[in-house]
Design a protein around this motif. Sequence first.
Motif, short mmCIF file in Angstrom:
data_model
loop_
_atom_site.label_atom_id
_atom_site.label_comp_id
_atom_site.label_asym_id
_atom_site.label_seq_id
_atom_site.Cartn_x
_atom_site.Cartn_y
_atom_site.Cartn_z
N LYS A 150 0.84 -1.20 0.00
CA LYS A 150 0.00 0.00 0.00
C LYS A 150 0.87 1.24 0.00
O LYS A 150 1.85 1.32 0.73
N SER A 151 0.54 2.21 -0.83
CA SER A 151 1.31 3.45 -0.90
C SER A 151 0.60 4.52 -0.09
O SER A 151 -0.60 4.73 -0.24
N PHE A 152 1.33 5.18 0.78
CA PHE A 152 0.73 6.24 1.60
C PHE A 152 0.80 7.59 0.88
O PHE A 152 0.12 8.52 1.25
N THR A 153 1.68 7.71 -0.10
CA THR A 153 1.75 8.95 -0.88
C THR A 153 1.71 8.56 -2.35
O THR A 153 1.80 7.39 -2.69
N ASN A 154 1.64 9.59 -3.23
CA ASN A 154 1.68 9.28 -4.66
C ASN A 154 3.08 9.40 -5.21
O ASN A 154 3.29 9.52 -6.40
N ARG A 155 4.07 9.40 -4.30
CA ARG A 155 5.45 9.54 -4.75
C ARG A 155 6.18 8.20 -4.81
O ARG A 155 7.39 8.14 -5.00
N GLY A 156 5.46 7.14 -4.56
CA GLY A 156 6.07 5.81 -4.56
C GLY A 156 6.65 5.49 -5.94
O GLY A 156 6.13 5.90 -6.96
N LYS A 157 7.78 4.78 -5.95
CA LYS A 157 8.42 4.44 -7.23
C LYS A 157 8.78 2.97 -7.20
O LYS A 157 9.42 2.50 -6.25
#
Length: 195
Positions: free
Chosen positions: A8-15
Amino acid sequence: MTENQNIKSFTNRGKVVSNKKMTFLEKIYFPAILHGLYITFSHFFKKKVTVQYPEVKKPIPEVYRGKHVLKRDDEGKERCTACGLCALACPAEAITMIAAERKADEMHLYREEKYARVYEINMLRCIFCGMCEEACPKEAIFLTNEIISADYQRNDFIFGKDRLLEPLDKRTDISMRQTKEVLEFKKDKNQTHNN
Ligand code: SF4
Ligand code: SF4
């Protein structure tokens, strides 16, 4: 569903890091080494940002909060009345003082009938916030743009009146630390506070 999609990504900056196979050139690190050397050499021709302190000193803004000064009035009397407000306002508990009563033959030395016989600031505690300056009702303490120099002994960072009090023959201009309104008010010499 892949393993990455489960995270799960908590921000939209995951790469998502790719795990692609390295090429031959990448495996021998040669291009990366050349790139690193290029960055190093390119700095030889760029403007230097380092300053050769202490031979070269950078200009310090006039409102820089450095070493404190205990001010005298126009007649050279010490302004501090040892009220303790600066010590109370100090968040670092860096100020200590011992008050004394002015004697009849000391009228020319101290402005008020109570003065600080001992006034000390522990510069290792001080965070140069300027709260002491804000709290003082007598315009007796100000911060200056003088930097506290390094020393070897902790005790040498406890500044007493010998190092804080303004010399009679070398007054410190603190007008840069006062607002336009205060400077205007100080022109009124009918106010005893201003003399
Ligand atoms: S500048 Fe701040 S920390 Fe330093 S003595 Fe004054 S009030 Fe305390
Ligand atoms: S420096 Fe100002 S606030 Fe501090 S004790 Fe002296 S008069 Fe009071």
